[in-house]
Design a protein around this motif. Structure first.
Motif, short mmCIF file in Angstrom:
data_model
loop_
_atom_site.label_atom_id
_atom_site.label_comp_id
_atom_site.label_asym_id
_atom_site.label_seq_id
_atom_site.Cartn_x
_atom_site.Cartn_y
_atom_site.Cartn_z
N LEU A 1 44.65 49.16 52.98
CA LEU A 1 45.89 49.53 52.30
C LEU A 1 45.66 50.48 51.13
CD1 LEU A 1 47.74 46.08 52.25
CD2 LEU A 1 48.36 48.12 53.58
N GLU A 2 44.49 50.41 50.52
CA GLU A 2 44.18 51.23 49.35
C GLU A 2 42.86 51.98 49.56
OE1 GLU A 2 45.84 48.93 45.61
OE2 GLU A 2 44.57 47.60 46.80
N PRO A 3 42.84 52.89 50.53
CA PRO A 3 41.57 53.54 50.89
C PRO A 3 41.02 54.48 49.82
CG PRO A 3 43.39 54.55 52.06
CD PRO A 3 43.95 53.36 51.34
N TRP A 4 41.80 54.83 48.83
CA TRP A 4 41.33 55.73 47.78
C TRP A 4 40.57 54.98 46.68
CZ3 TRP A 4 46.35 54.31 48.64
CH2 TRP A 4 46.95 53.56 47.65
N LYS A 5 40.45 53.67 46.82
CA LYS A 5 39.82 52.87 45.77
C LYS A 5 38.41 52.44 46.15
CE LYS A 5 43.99 50.97 43.74
NZ LYS A 5 44.63 49.76 43.25
N LEU A 6 37.59 52.31 45.13
CA LEU A 6 36.29 51.68 45.29
C LEU A 6 36.51 50.18 45.33
CD1 LEU A 6 33.07 52.58 43.44
CD2 LEU A 6 33.77 50.22 43.52
N ALA A 7 35.88 49.51 46.26
CA ALA A 7 36.02 48.06 46.41
C ALA A 7 34.69 47.39 46.14
CB ALA A 7 36.51 47.71 47.81
N LEU A 8 34.69 46.42 45.24
CA LEU A 8 33.50 45.62 44.96
C LEU A 8 33.79 44.21 45.46
CD1 LEU A 8 31.17 45.65 42.00
CD2 LEU A 8 32.16 43.47 42.65
N LEU A 9 33.03 43.76 46.43
CA LEU A 9 33.25 42.45 47.04
C LEU A 9 32.07 41.54 46.70
CD1 LEU A 9 34.51 43.60 50.55
CD2 LEU A 9 35.83 43.23 48.46
N GLU A 10 32.37 40.48 45.95
CA GLU A 10 31.35 39.49 45.61
C GLU A 10 31.35 38.42 46.69
OE1 GLU A 10 30.30 36.13 42.23
OE2 GLU A 10 32.16 37.25 42.07
N CYS A 11 30.35 38.45 47.53
CA CYS A 11 30.23 37.49 48.63
C CYS A 11 29.42 36.30 48.15
CB CYS A 11 29.56 38.15 49.83
SG CYS A 11 30.46 39.60 50.42
N CYS A 12 30.08 35.17 48.01
CA CYS A 12 29.43 33.96 47.48
C CYS A 12 28.71 33.23 48.61
CB CYS A 12 30.47 33.05 46.84
SG CYS A 12 31.33 33.83 45.47
#
Length: 132
Positions: A99-110
């Protein structure tokens, strides 16, 4: 990746996905040789976006060459972060990325701290004999 590199990626609106695999410390090293140096303070990586996304981090701040779209996006941070604990969390994050492809995504995988493969445990056992 350093905080400065993340800041540059946000400012330049790099739409990359950063995965942080958080197992609450240096679990591989703990499997080989346990000690107090393997137990570190746990950060809340999912809150990192709120620290990095002030208006000054946007590319359009005082940029006379910015397009109207860039100016509009300047009000919307170019970065989001989420904490992933379940498969549903991951699917939700992937939906947001779409939905927000212009953003950098940081995913913290626990990851559970004891989640170590059998092969790694065997390797750790063999290595720990040579370390002691």
């Amino acid at each position: 990746m350093t905080a400065q590199e993340l800041s540059t990626a946000i400012r330049s609106r790099a739409n990359m996905i950063v995965f942080i695999f958080n197992n609450l410390g240096y679990q591989i090293e703990s499997a080989i040789h346990d000690g107090p140096y393997n137990y570190i303070a746990n950060w809340n990586y999912a809150k990192f976006a709120s620290a990095m996304c002030t208006p000054k981090h946007t590319r359009t701040c005082n940029d006379p060459f910015a397009s109207q779209l860039d100016k509009d996006r300047g009000l919307n941070p170019a970065f989001f972060s989420m904490q992933i604990k379940t498969q549903a969390d991951l699917l939700s994050a992937l939906d947001r990325i779409n939905l927000e492809p212009w953003k950098l995504a940081l995913l913290e995988c626990c990851i559970q701290p004891g989640d170590v493969s059998v092969g790694l445990r065997q390797l750790a056992g063999a290595l720990s004999e040579t370390v002691q």
